[in-house]
Design a protein around this motif. Structure first.
Motif, mmCIF file in Angstrom:
data_model
loop_
_atom_site.group_PDB
_atom_site.id
_atom_site.type_symbol
_atom_site.label_atom_id
_atom_site.label_comp_id
_atom_site.label_asym_id
_atom_site.label_seq_id
_atom_site.Cartn_x
_atom_site.Cartn_y
_atom_site.Cartn_z
ATOM 1 N N GLU A 164 33.054 47.560 28.063
ATOM 2 C CA GLU A 164 32.385 47.339 29.353
ATOM 3 C C GLU A 164 33.018 46.171 29.865
ATOM 4 O OE1 GLU A 164 30.116 48.737 30.897
ATOM 5 O OE2 GLU A 164 29.121 49.932 29.216
ATOM 6 N N PRO A 165 34.333 46.102 30.192
ATOM 7 C CA PRO A 165 35.262 44.815 30.462
ATOM 8 C C PRO A 165 34.907 44.390 31.907
ATOM 9 C CG PRO A 165 36.644 46.986 30.791
ATOM 10 C CD PRO A 165 35.421 47.431 29.970
ATOM 11 N N THR A 166 34.254 45.274 32.754
ATOM 12 C CA THR A 166 33.672 44.769 34.317
ATOM 13 C C THR A 166 32.305 44.714 34.222
ATOM 14 O OG1 THR A 166 33.808 47.031 34.770
ATOM 15 C CG2 THR A 166 35.691 45.956 34.967
ATOM 16 N N GLY A 167 31.681 44.497 33.231
ATOM 17 C CA GLY A 167 30.300 44.498 33.211
ATOM 18 C C GLY A 167 29.619 43.661 34.179
ATOM 19 N N ASN A 168 30.286 42.369 34.211
ATOM 20 C CA ASN A 168 29.722 41.091 34.966
ATOM 21 C C ASN A 168 30.614 40.883 36.357
ATOM 22 O OD1 ASN A 168 27.557 40.370 32.906
ATOM 23 N ND2 ASN A 168 29.323 39.876 31.620
ATOM 24 N N LEU A 169 31.582 41.773 36.330
ATOM 25 C CA LEU A 169 32.492 41.489 37.407
ATOM 26 C C LEU A 169 32.090 42.445 38.803
ATOM 27 C CD1 LEU A 169 35.979 41.775 35.622
ATOM 28 C CD2 LEU A 169 34.221 39.785 35.965
ATOM 29 N N ASP A 170 32.413 41.518 40.024
ATOM 30 C CA ASP A 170 32.145 42.451 41.172
ATOM 31 C C ASP A 170 33.168 43.057 41.267
ATOM 32 O OD1 ASP A 170 34.492 41.017 42.481
ATOM 33 O OD2 ASP A 170 33.196 38.955 42.571
ATOM 34 N N PRO A 171 33.021 44.276 42.376
ATOM 35 C CA PRO A 171 33.962 45.417 42.552
ATOM 36 C C PRO A 171 35.406 44.930 42.930
ATOM 37 C CG PRO A 171 32.069 45.661 43.841
ATOM 38 C CD PRO A 171 31.748 44.302 43.422
ATOM 39 N N ALA A 172 35.501 43.897 43.606
ATOM 40 C CA ALA A 172 37.044 43.500 43.895
ATOM 41 C C ALA A 172 37.578 42.929 42.637
ATOM 42 C CB ALA A 172 37.122 42.281 44.617
ATOM 43 N N LEU A 173 36.911 42.290 41.540
ATOM 44 C CA LEU A 173 37.443 41.695 40.563
ATOM 45 C C LEU A 173 37.614 42.895 39.270
ATOM 46 C CD1 LEU A 173 35.601 38.445 39.630
ATOM 47 C CD2 LEU A 173 38.364 38.759 39.730
ATOM 48 N N SER A 174 36.809 43.885 39.482
ATOM 49 C CA SER A 174 36.852 44.759 38.586
ATOM 50 C C SER A 174 38.292 45.622 38.951
ATOM 51 C CB SER A 174 35.652 45.944 38.931
ATOM 52 O OG SER A 174 34.596 45.431 38.456
ATOM 53 N N ALA A 175 38.497 45.928 40.318
ATOM 54 C CA ALA A 175 39.762 46.663 40.660
ATOM 55 C C ALA A 175 40.867 45.827 40.021
ATOM 56 C CB ALA A 175 39.630 46.555 42.126
ATOM 57 N N GLU A 176 40.820 44.467 40.177
ATOM 58 C CA GLU A 176 42.008 43.293 39.855
ATOM 59 C C GLU A 176 42.156 43.822 38.178
ATOM 60 O OE1 GLU A 176 43.938 40.755 40.548
ATOM 61 O OE2 GLU A 176 43.872 41.633 42.432
ATOM 62 N N VAL A 177 40.902 43.946 37.402
ATOM 63 C CA VAL A 177 41.154 44.110 36.010
ATOM 64 C C VAL A 177 41.661 45.315 35.780
ATOM 65 C CG1 VAL A 177 39.937 44.292 33.869
ATOM 66 C CG2 VAL A 177 39.289 42.528 35.352
ATOM 67 N N MET A 178 41.438 46.493 36.516
ATOM 68 C CA MET A 178 42.045 47.726 36.399
ATOM 69 C C MET A 178 43.352 47.418 36.724
ATOM 70 S SD MET A 178 39.692 49.462 34.746
ATOM 71 C CE MET A 178 38.098 48.593 34.188
#
Ligand SMILES: Nc1ncnc2c1ncn2[C@@H]1O[C@H](COP(=O)(O)OP(=O)(O)OP(=O)(O)O)[C@@H](O)[C@H]1O
Ligand SMILES: [Mg+2]
Lengths: 328, 225
Positions: B163-177
């Motif tokens: 769950e690396p993006t559990g606490n992230l907003d969509p923009a940050l999630s996309a960054e992480v991906m």
């Protein structure tokens, strides 16, 4: 994109075919820096709980002090004994009936024996003079009409070992003119026996103390590990070995041992100073200027090194055991 | 790179968290693991990390047979894996910088070398300005990104993310991906557990679906239009 940013990006370019040993060849200086940081970290952790750290430090110091004092007492005793070595004396107190001339003759006869190094006759009047001079009672003694002291022959055996001296005394006792044979080195032998006993007690005590220190330091480390369980867990999760996780605790043990050792040598100095002021009075009575010596630099270093070694080893054993038990 | 062969995991309390799982993920592959809460996603990642051992079946990851590993082997194995934990697992008495530097310190990197890598990793997750902060002073999403930086800082061969993006907003999630995909492109094997259906849909990666500990589906990416 500025230059700094670009460099940063390059630094972290993912690369799968990487050398797993890369970076493990940290230079000696880096290693020293790293260990100094861990040591400082350990020290600051100790300072976070000053009261309990001090108690542990004090317990370690006192534990080290006990055998150290015994060994120190013994080395003083040994040096005292060494000063008297070769000074074994046998005194033959002669029968009252033996005249001064006969006394001289017996003394000269004894000189021909090869188990006697030296012999001289002390007449009753000489003995009285000597006693008067050393006791300060001349005035009183001159008023005495009869001399109560017997004539004596003082001799030095060639062989000062206790067996040889005992044998010599046994033979001389058979002489008809001899009343009492007194071996003046008897108290020395007793002192030597006491010295052996003291050092034996010291050795036993040292073993007990080392076991005790293992327990005290081990228990302290165990508590410290329990307090940092979460941290150890994370370290293990990202691949830290047990030894890596143990490192700060090894320094903790080392610091306790070092600090305890230093404190022990300080305490020992205080104890010696106290003893010496009492001893001075006693030794004045014996007309000796003998003084208890401190352990000197070497022995103090030995205490500190011994403390550090025991502290580190105890910490190693305790931390590896308790860290192994912590698993995600 | 990671090979599950009829792996089952039964916890001590009798709970069967995984049953008869078989799949393989190779180098340079990016796979999602999805499924409802309690489906066994974390358990599966824990097996790869040698936090748990399989009850039955064979599991090999990065050449290590995880059915039989010694303590020292486990430590060495984990050093090759970058993991983003569901509950972050950060050190709360160390700064963000020191947290990210931990894997490098364990491997004995030179401080200068380590500093460069730590800053680069923090830069990637946008936390360069927080390197002196402590985790408790960070938001949930920031803590999560510290965990991500720590996972990638040592150039692992495998990245596991729970769950690396559990606490992230969509923009940050996309960054992480995007960061993850960078690693994928150089041959790192990634396994990402996630609930985020929209994200999974958008990334179009291989997706392993678990349900009640069973492997429900192993969907290959759709052919690009
Ligand atoms: N240490 C444990 N001991 C016993 N049972 C456990 C343990 N860890 C997990 N379980 C059980 O195993 C099952 C799978 O748990 P797991 O954590 O793998 O689920 P998950 O898919 O990661 O869920 P989530 O999406 O909520 O994180 C659950 O039913 C859980 O209760
Ligand atoms: Mg989970």
């Amino acid at each position: 994109m500025n230059a700094t940013k670009r460099r940063n990006d390059n630094a972290n370019q993912p690369r799968v075919k990487r050398n797993t040993r890369a970076g493990q060849s940290a230079s000696f200086v880096d290693l020293v820096k790293l260990h100094r940081r861990i040591a400082r970290d350990s020290a600051s952790r100790l300072l976070q709980t000053p009261a309990s750290s001090l108690v542990t430090l004090f317990v370690v110091a006192v534990a080290l002090l006990l055998p150290a004092l015994l060994f120190g007492l013994n080395s003083n005793l040994a040096s005292l004994l060494a000063g008297f070595q070769n000074s074994a004396q046998v005194t033959l107190y002669l029968q009252d009936s033996v005249s001064e001339a006969d006394g001289e003759e017996i003394s000269n006869d004894l000189l021909t024996r090869n188990d006697i190094e030296n012999a001289y006759y002390v007449s009753p009047s000489q003995a009285l003079d000597e006693f008067g001079a050393s006791s300060g009672l001349e005035d009183l003694l001159t008023e005495m009409t009869a001399n109560p002291l017997p004539g004596a022959i003082v001799l030095t055996p060639s062989d000062v070992s206790s067996v040889a001296v005992d044998e010599l005394a046994r033979q001389l006792q058979k002489l008809s003119q001899v009343d009492v044979v007194q071996i003046d080195s008897l108290w020395l032998q007793r002192l030597a026996a006491i010295s052996n006993l003291v050092s034996a007690i010291g050795r036993v005590l040292a073993v007990i103390v080392i076991l005790g220190l293992f327990f005290v330091v081990g228990n302290t480390i165990k508590l410290a590990i329990e307090n940092r369980k979460a941290e150890i867990l994370v370290i293990k999760l990202v691949g830290g070995s047990d030894m890596y996780a143990a490192r700060p605790f090894l320094y903790t043990g080392l610091l306790y041992g070092l600090g305890g050792g230093v404190l022990a040598t300080l305490l020992q100095g205080i104890v010696l100073a106290t003893f010496n002021s009492n001893l001075e009075v006693l030794m004045r009575l014996y007309e000796s200027d003998f003084q208890l010596r401190g352990f000197g630099l070497m022995s103090s270093l030995l205490i500190i090194v011994a403390g550090a070694t025991v502290g580190w080893t105890a910490a190693l054993m305790a931390s590896l055991r308790h860290i192994r038990a912590i698993n995600p | 790179m990671i090979k599950f062969d009829n792996v089952s995991k039964r916890y001590a309390d009798g709970q069967e968290a995984l049953s008869d799982i078989s799949f393989e993920v190779s180098r340079g592959e990016f796979a999602f693991i999805t499924g409802h809460s309690g489906a066994g996603k974390s358990t599966l990642l824990n097996l790869i990390l040698a936090i748990q051992t399989p009850s039955s079946g064979q599991l090999i990851a990065n050449g290590v047979n995880l059915n039989r590993v010694s303590t020292s082997q486990i430590a060495r194995h984990r050093r090759q894996i970058g993991t983003v934990f569901q509950n972050h697992q950060l050190l709360h008495d160390r700064s963000v910088y020191d947290n990210v530097a931990l894997p490098l310190e364990i491997c004995g990197y030179q401080p200068n070398d380590a500093a460069r890598r730590v800053r680069a990793a923090l830069d990637k997750v946008g936390l360069l300005n927080k390197e002196k902060s402590f985790p408790d002073a960070l938001s949930g999403g920031e803590q999560q990104r510290v965990g991500i930086a720590r996972a990638v800082v040592n150039r692992p061969s495998i990245i596991l993310a729970d769950e690396p993006t559990g606490n992230l907003d969509p923009a940050l999630s996309a960054e992480v991906m995007k960061i993850f995909q960078q690693f994928q492109s150089v041959g790192v094997c990634l396994l990402v557990a996630s609930h985020d259906a929209a994200l999974i849909e958008r990334l179009n990666c291989r997706t392993i679906v678990l349900e009640g500990g069973k492997l429900l589906a192993d969907q290959k990416p759709r052919p690009q239009a």
